[in-house]
Design a protein around this motif. Sequence first.
Motif, PDB file in Angstrom:
ATOM      1  N   THR A  10      36.149 -49.001 -28.453  1.00 43.57           N
ATOM      2  CA  THR A  10      34.955 -49.278 -27.665  1.00 43.57           C
ATOM      3  C   THR A  10      35.303 -49.803 -26.273  1.00 43.57           C
ATOM      4  O   THR A  10      36.443 -50.211 -26.018  1.00 43.57           O
ATOM      5  CB  THR A  10      34.077 -50.335 -28.363  1.00 43.57           C
ATOM      6  N   GLU A  11      34.299 -49.809 -25.406  1.00 41.43           N
ATOM      7  CA  GLU A  11      34.464 -50.385 -24.066  1.00 41.43           C
ATOM      8  C   GLU A  11      34.906 -51.833 -24.171  1.00 41.43           C
ATOM      9  O   GLU A  11      35.787 -52.273 -23.434  1.00 41.43           O
ATOM     10  CB  GLU A  11      33.150 -50.326 -23.278  1.00 41.43           C
ATOM     11  N   GLN A  12      34.289 -52.565 -25.080  1.00 39.69           N
ATOM     12  CA  GLN A  12      34.618 -53.981 -25.237  1.00 39.69           C
ATOM     13  C   GLN A  12      36.073 -54.167 -25.633  1.00 39.69           C
ATOM     14  O   GLN A  12      36.751 -55.067 -25.128  1.00 39.69           O
ATOM     15  CB  GLN A  12      33.692 -54.630 -26.278  1.00 39.69           C
ATOM     16  N   GLN A  13      36.584 -53.298 -26.502  1.00 39.52           N
ATOM     17  CA  GLN A  13      37.986 -53.404 -26.901  1.00 39.52           C
ATOM     18  C   GLN A  13      38.913 -53.111 -25.720  1.00 39.52           C
ATOM     19  O   GLN A  13      39.918 -53.809 -25.532  1.00 39.52           O
ATOM     20  CB  GLN A  13      38.287 -52.445 -28.053  1.00 39.52           C
ATOM     21  N   VAL A  14      38.582 -52.106 -24.921  1.00 40.22           N
ATOM     22  CA  VAL A  14      39.388 -51.790 -23.740  1.00 40.22           C
ATOM     23  C   VAL A  14      39.384 -52.980 -22.786  1.00 40.22           C
ATOM     24  O   VAL A  14      40.430 -53.391 -22.279  1.00 40.22           O
ATOM     25  CB  VAL A  14      38.889 -50.511 -23.034  1.00 40.22           C
ATOM     26  N   LYS A  15      38.207 -53.554 -22.558  1.00 44.73           N
ATOM     27  CA  LYS A  15      38.109 -54.716 -21.665  1.00 44.73           C
ATOM     28  C   LYS A  15      38.913 -55.895 -22.202  1.00 44.73           C
ATOM     29  O   LYS A  15      39.564 -56.610 -21.435  1.00 44.73           O
ATOM     30  CB  LYS A  15      36.643 -55.101 -21.467  1.00 44.73           C
TER      31      LYS A  15
END
Length: 74
Positions: A10-15
């Motif tokens: 997810t985007e959150q994991q990448v961030k």
Amino acid sequence: MYVCSCFGITEQQVKQHAENGACTPRRIASACKAGTDCGSCVRRIQALLGRGALPGRETAAQGGPLLTGLDEAA
């Protein structure tokens, strides 16, 4: 929202990986495999990292150029 469908990243994991020091697409790939299978998410990862971001929706909505430099190369 998913960034990498191949590995369910997810985007959150990448961030979160970026906050932990994975500040390039290659380091993100090392941290979670995102971008290492089909590669379709690499541009989105770059945009999340602030590198090579794609033109935003507001640029397209305003009728601005989405690609630049093409006329100069011809």
